[in-house]
Write an enzyme that holds these catalytic residues in place. Sequence first.
Site, PDB file in Angstrom:
ATOM      1  N   GLY A  70      -1.763   8.486   4.574  1.00 35.72           N
ATOM      2  CA  GLY A  70      -0.937   8.852   3.353  1.00 35.72           C
ATOM      3  C   GLY A  70      -1.719   9.644   2.116  1.00 35.72           C
ATOM      4  N   CYS A  71      -3.096   9.650   2.182  1.00 40.23           N
ATOM      5  CA  CYS A  71      -3.769  10.272   1.220  1.00 40.23           C
ATOM      6  C   CYS A  71      -3.733  11.904   1.557  1.00 40.23           C
ATOM      7  CB  CYS A  71      -4.987   9.719   0.933  1.00 40.23           C
ATOM      8  SG  CYS A  71      -4.964   8.101   0.096  1.00 40.23           S
TER       9      CYS A  71
END
Length: 153
Positions: A44-45
């Site tokens: 996600g990051c």
Amino acid sequence: MVKVGDKAPLFEGIADNGEKISLSDYIGKHNIVLYFYPKDDTPGCTREACAFRDNWDLLKDYDVVVIGVSSDDINSHKRFKEKYKLPFILVSDPDKKIRELYGAKGFILPARITFVIDKKGIIRHIYNSQMNPANHVNEALKALKQIKEEEIS
């Protein structure tokens, strides 16, 4: 947590290049996108960081400094930045003091929150979404467009 309309809390931190930076260095000169994310090089990051990178040309039109903050150390930030060719600043917040200033703590995971700060140092927009990391840049761009329109009129 800070709210839209609040003055952005000032902080100092160590950037990915090992140098000390201060939010006050940018206030009065640039709009600021300050985003908090859980961890370098996680799915996600990485999506979130790459979305900021992929929209870099659009972001530059708004005289903006982008600062990503996580509790990862400088070496992790350096590797993450090099691996994905990120054109913005990553700040290490190992003791989570910057997170606390903004109330960006989260519950199980550290929160994924983006703050758009205008040149006067006022928080103009907050976007909090753990599940839609790539949308953070879109929300920031909308807020920056509104700030620019207000400056013109």
